[in-house]
Scaffold this motif. Structure first.
Motif, PDB file in Angstrom:
ATOM      1  N   TYR A  96       0.840  -1.192   0.000  1.00 21.22           N
ATOM      2  CA  TYR A  96       0.000   0.000   0.000  1.00 21.22           C
ATOM      3  C   TYR A  96       0.878   1.246   0.000  1.00 21.22           C
ATOM      4  CZ  TYR A  96      -3.525  -3.317   1.684  1.00 21.22           C
ATOM      5  OH  TYR A  96      -4.373  -4.393   1.817  1.00 21.22           O
ATOM      6  N   VAL A  97       0.390   2.292  -0.640  1.00 21.66           N
ATOM      7  CA  VAL A  97       1.098   3.566  -0.587  1.00 21.66           C
ATOM      8  C   VAL A  97       0.222   4.606   0.089  1.00 21.66           C
ATOM      9  CG1 VAL A  97       2.530   3.099  -2.601  1.00 21.66           C
ATOM     10  CG2 VAL A  97       0.323   4.251  -2.903  1.00 21.66           C
ATOM     11  N   PHE A  98       0.883   5.600   0.669  1.00 21.12           N
ATOM     12  CA  PHE A  98       0.218   6.711   1.332  1.00 21.12           C
ATOM     13  C   PHE A  98       0.198   7.895   0.371  1.00 21.12           C
ATOM     14  CE2 PHE A  98       1.917   3.960   4.450  1.00 21.12           C
ATOM     15  CZ  PHE A  98       1.229   4.121   5.636  1.00 21.12           C
ATOM     16  N   GLY A 104       6.804  -4.172   6.592  1.00 19.50           N
ATOM     17  CA  GLY A 104       7.882  -3.268   6.188  1.00 19.50           C
ATOM     18  C   GLY A 104       7.302  -1.946   5.740  1.00 19.50           C
ATOM     19  N   TYR A 105       8.030  -0.849   5.941  1.00 19.94           N
ATOM     20  CA  TYR A 105       7.440   0.452   5.642  1.00 19.94           C
ATOM     21  C   TYR A 105       8.493   1.542   5.520  1.00 19.94           C
ATOM     22  CZ  TYR A 105       7.866  -0.078  10.693  1.00 19.94           C
ATOM     23  OH  TYR A 105       8.336  -0.378  11.947  1.00 19.94           O
ATOM     24  N   TRP A 106       8.088   2.644   4.909  1.00 14.98           N
ATOM     25  CA  TRP A 106       8.870   3.877   4.904  1.00 14.98           C
ATOM     26  C   TRP A 106       7.900   5.046   4.769  1.00 14.98           C
ATOM     27  CZ3 TRP A 106       8.351   7.121   0.754  1.00 14.98           C
ATOM     28  CH2 TRP A 106       7.925   6.568  -0.452  1.00 14.98           C
ATOM     29  N   LEU A 107       8.334   6.212   5.227  1.00 18.90           N
ATOM     30  CA  LEU A 107       7.481   7.397   5.198  1.00 18.90           C
ATOM     31  C   LEU A 107       8.348   8.631   4.981  1.00 18.90           C
ATOM     32  CD1 LEU A 107       4.479   8.282   5.651  1.00 18.90           C
ATOM     33  CD2 LEU A 107       5.090   8.686   8.046  1.00 18.90           C
ATOM     34  N   SER A 108       7.877   9.532   4.151  1.00 16.29           N
ATOM     35  CA  SER A 108       8.589  10.786   3.911  1.00 16.29           C
ATOM     36  C   SER A 108       8.858  11.488   5.238  1.00 16.29           C
ATOM     37  CB  SER A 108       7.757  11.697   3.005  1.00 16.29           C
ATOM     38  OG  SER A 108       8.376  12.958   2.847  1.00 16.29           O
ATOM     39  N   GLY A 151       4.678   7.689   1.158  1.00 21.29           N
ATOM     40  CA  GLY A 151       5.159   6.562   1.942  1.00 21.29           C
ATOM     41  C   GLY A 151       4.555   5.261   1.454  1.00 21.29           C
ATOM     42  N   ALA A 152       4.940   4.156   2.091  1.00 27.60           N
ATOM     43  CA  ALA A 152       4.429   2.850   1.692  1.00 27.60           C
ATOM     44  C   ALA A 152       4.541   1.867   2.852  1.00 27.60           C
ATOM     45  CB  ALA A 152       5.211   2.317   0.490  1.00 27.60           C
ATOM     46  N   ILE A 153       3.713   0.836   2.801  1.00 28.67           N
ATOM     47  CA  ILE A 153       3.760  -0.239   3.787  1.00 28.67           C
ATOM     48  C   ILE A 153       3.441  -1.550   3.082  1.00 28.67           C
ATOM     49  CG2 ILE A 153       1.349   0.199   4.468  1.00 28.67           C
ATOM     50  CD1 ILE A 153       2.113  -0.797   7.290  1.00 28.67           C
ATOM     51  N   THR A 154       4.196  -2.596   3.413  1.00 29.49           N
ATOM     52  CA  THR A 154       3.995  -3.919   2.828  1.00 29.49           C
ATOM     53  C   THR A 154       3.627  -4.910   3.925  1.00 29.49           C
ATOM     54  OG1 THR A 154       5.543  -3.545   1.014  1.00 29.49           O
ATOM     55  CG2 THR A 154       5.103  -5.826   1.597  1.00 29.49           C
ATOM     56  N   ILE A 155       2.594  -5.703   3.658  1.00 31.66           N
ATOM     57  CA  ILE A 155       2.165  -6.768   4.556  1.00 31.66           C
ATOM     58  C   ILE A 155       2.519  -8.088   3.884  1.00 31.66           C
ATOM     59  CG2 ILE A 155       0.227  -7.766   5.814  1.00 31.66           C
ATOM     60  CD1 ILE A 155       0.801  -4.858   6.539  1.00 31.66           C
ATOM     61  N   ASP A 156       3.273  -8.947   4.569  1.00 32.66           N
ATOM     62  CA  ASP A 156       3.719 -10.192   3.955  1.00 32.66           C
ATOM     63  C   ASP A 156       2.648 -11.268   4.082  1.00 32.66           C
ATOM     64  OD1 ASP A 156       5.241 -12.211   2.833  1.00 32.66           O
ATOM     65  OD2 ASP A 156       7.074 -11.546   3.810  1.00 32.66           O
ATOM     66  N   SER A 157       2.606 -12.158   3.086  1.00 29.61           N
ATOM     67  CA  SER A 157       1.639 -13.258   3.111  1.00 29.61           C
ATOM     68  C   SER A 157       2.281 -14.593   3.454  1.00 29.61           C
ATOM     69  CB  SER A 157       0.954 -13.381   1.744  1.00 29.61           C
ATOM     70  OG  SER A 157       1.909 -13.674   0.733  1.00 29.61           O
ATOM     71  N   VAL A 158       3.577 -14.597   3.795  1.00 30.96           N
ATOM     72  CA  VAL A 158       4.269 -15.838   4.127  1.00 30.96           C
ATOM     73  C   VAL A 158       3.586 -16.513   5.313  1.00 30.96           C
ATOM     74  CG1 VAL A 158       6.447 -16.836   4.929  1.00 30.96           C
ATOM     75  CG2 VAL A 158       6.463 -15.009   3.230  1.00 30.96           C
ATOM     76  N   ASN A 159       3.452 -17.829   5.258  1.00 33.00           N
ATOM     77  CA  ASN A 159       2.715 -18.525   6.316  1.00 33.00           C
ATOM     78  C   ASN A 159       3.491 -18.536   7.629  1.00 33.00           C
ATOM     79  OD1 ASN A 159       4.506 -20.797   6.422  1.00 33.00           O
ATOM     80  ND2 ASN A 159       3.486 -21.664   4.626  1.00 33.00           N
ATOM     81  N   ASP A 160       2.844 -19.010   8.669  1.00 28.00           N
ATOM     82  CA  ASP A 160       3.399 -18.945  10.017  1.00 28.00           C
ATOM     83  C   ASP A 160       4.577 -19.889  10.248  1.00 28.00           C
ATOM     84  OD1 ASP A 160       1.644 -16.993  10.721  1.00 28.00           O
ATOM     85  OD2 ASP A 160       0.216 -18.333  11.702  1.00 28.00           O
ATOM     86  N   ASP A 161       4.872 -20.773   9.286  1.00 31.73           N
ATOM     87  CA  ASP A 161       6.008 -21.676   9.432  1.00 31.73           C
ATOM     88  C   ASP A 161       7.332 -20.990   9.116  1.00 31.73           C
ATOM     89  OD1 ASP A 161       4.346 -23.791  10.115  1.00 31.73           O
ATOM     90  OD2 ASP A 161       4.027 -24.361   8.021  1.00 31.73           O
ATOM     91  N   HIS A 181       3.658  11.752  13.517  1.00 32.12           N
ATOM     92  CA  HIS A 181       2.202  11.938  13.617  1.00 32.12           C
ATOM     93  C   HIS A 181       1.447  10.629  13.824  1.00 32.12           C
ATOM     94  CE1 HIS A 181       2.703  16.136  12.450  1.00 32.12           C
ATOM     95  NE2 HIS A 181       3.438  15.734  11.427  1.00 32.12           N
ATOM     96  N   GLY A 182       2.185   9.531  13.992  1.00 35.43           N
ATOM     97  CA  GLY A 182       1.539   8.245  14.239  1.00 35.43           C
ATOM     98  C   GLY A 182       0.893   7.615  13.021  1.00 35.43           C
ATOM     99  N   LEU A 183       1.204   8.114  11.819  1.00 40.90           N
ATOM    100  CA  LEU A 183       0.559   7.605  10.608  1.00 40.90           C
ATOM    101  C   LEU A 183       0.888   6.140  10.363  1.00 40.90           C
ATOM    102  CD1 LEU A 183       1.121  10.584   8.127  1.00 40.90           C
ATOM    103  CD2 LEU A 183      -0.966  10.012   9.391  1.00 40.90           C
ATOM    104  N   MET A 184       2.179   5.773  10.506  1.00 44.53           N
ATOM    105  CA  MET A 184       2.575   4.405  10.196  1.00 44.53           C
ATOM    106  C   MET A 184       2.033   3.430  11.232  1.00 44.53           C
ATOM    107  SD  MET A 184       3.941   2.847   7.756  1.00 44.53           S
ATOM    108  CE  MET A 184       4.848   4.111   6.886  1.00 44.53           C
ATOM    109  N   ALA A 185       2.057   3.800  12.494  1.00 47.98           N
ATOM    110  CA  ALA A 185       1.531   2.911  13.526  1.00 47.98           C
ATOM    111  C   ALA A 185       0.044   2.650  13.308  1.00 47.98           C
ATOM    112  CB  ALA A 185       1.765   3.508  14.909  1.00 47.98           C
ATOM    113  N   ARG A 186      -0.680   3.690  12.940  1.00 49.09           N
ATOM    114  CA  ARG A 186      -2.123   3.547  12.692  1.00 49.09           C
ATOM    115  C   ARG A 186      -2.372   2.650  11.472  1.00 49.09           C
ATOM    116  NH1 ARG A 186      -7.146   5.653  13.421  1.00 49.09           N
ATOM    117  NH2 ARG A 186      -8.402   5.969  11.555  1.00 49.09           N
ATOM    118  N   ALA A 187      -1.636   2.900  10.393  1.00 51.37           N
ATOM    119  CA  ALA A 187      -1.814   2.093   9.182  1.00 51.37           C
ATOM    120  C   ALA A 187      -1.469   0.636   9.441  1.00 51.37           C
ATOM    121  CB  ALA A 187      -0.952   2.654   8.053  1.00 51.37           C
TER     122      ALA A 187
END
Length: 230
Positions: free
Chosen positions: A97-99, A128-132, A110-120, A138-144
């Motif tokens: 996702y991008v902001f 993973g993430y980065w923000l300008s 900015g951007a944030i990636t959610i991994d789909s790798v299984n629990d094994d 401002h708590g944007l990344m924690a909220r997202a």
């Protein structure tokens, strides 16, 4: 099919027919949501290439990232945009996702990636993430992260175990992961190589039971500011 916001329509004027169809497909499957009344979260667009290159060549951003090559070149951006789009169209789940600051015509911040790798597999980064830098503090990344890990990783993908890394000394990233519910594993850190240097990393993990999932705080998407409503 999901219509693009007026600011986003302006971003796709110069796309090829194939690229435009990709944009429409991405938005149809995962329409943008509002993180705050002025910040949107949604799919990466082919027209984000220039901003992506600018941010990932900024030492204030790049210094704290392990993955992207440096310098970040045009072909790197092309590969990433295609890879993210193709991956989503293949399995139907948006994982990157991008902001966008909609007060600035939807400019990528900015951007944030959610991994789909299984629990094994607990060796990679499940978040993973980065923000300008101008949007830090401002708590944007924690909220997202809270919203997307809950909605996508936990509810849609069924993940219950999470692993993530932050460079030692990057307290902002560590706090973001801790606010997500992850805990530091002091004896499980690792070293990584970056630009010829060895950098120690913190490892944080979160293991959830179904009972834990039921008790997690629900964070809702925001409502757009009136002047940004189509």
């Amino acid at each position: 099919m999901q219509q693009l916001h007026s600011h986003q329509r302006a971003q796709v004027d110069n796309l090829t027919s194939e690229e435009y169809q990709l944009v429409l497909a991405l938005h149809d499957r995962s329409p943008p949501q509002w993180l705050t009344p002025t910040i949107q979260v949604g799919p990466l667009l082919p027209s984000d290439k220039d901003e992506l290159m600018r941010h990932l060549n900024d030492p204030r951003v790049y210094t704290y990232l392990l993955g992207p090559p440096h310098p970040y070149k045009s072909e790197d951006a092309d590969w990433w945009i295609h890879h993210r789009g193709a991956r989503m169209l293949e399995d139907g789940t948006l994982l990157h996702y991008v902001f966008r600051d909609m007060n600035k015509q939807g400019k990528l911040i900015g951007a944030i990636t959610i991994d789909s790798v299984n629990d094994d597999n607990l060796e990679g980064d499940d978040v993973g993430y980065w923000l300008s830098p101008e949007y830090h503090g401002h708590g944007l990344m924690a909220r997202a992260a809270k919203i997307l890990v809950q909605d996508v990783s936990i509810n849609k993908l069924g993940k219950r175990k999470f692993n993530a890394f932050a460079f030692e000394g990057n307290w902002a990233s560590r706090r973001t992961l801790e606010r997500l519910g992850m805990s530091l594993c002091p004896e499980m850190g690792k070293n990584v190589d970056k630009d010829g240097a060895t950098i120690p990393c913190w490892r944080l993990r979160m293991f959830l039971s179904d009972e834990d999932v039921a008790k997690r705080e629900k964070v809702e998407w925001a409502t757009p500011a009136p002047h940004l409503v189509c």
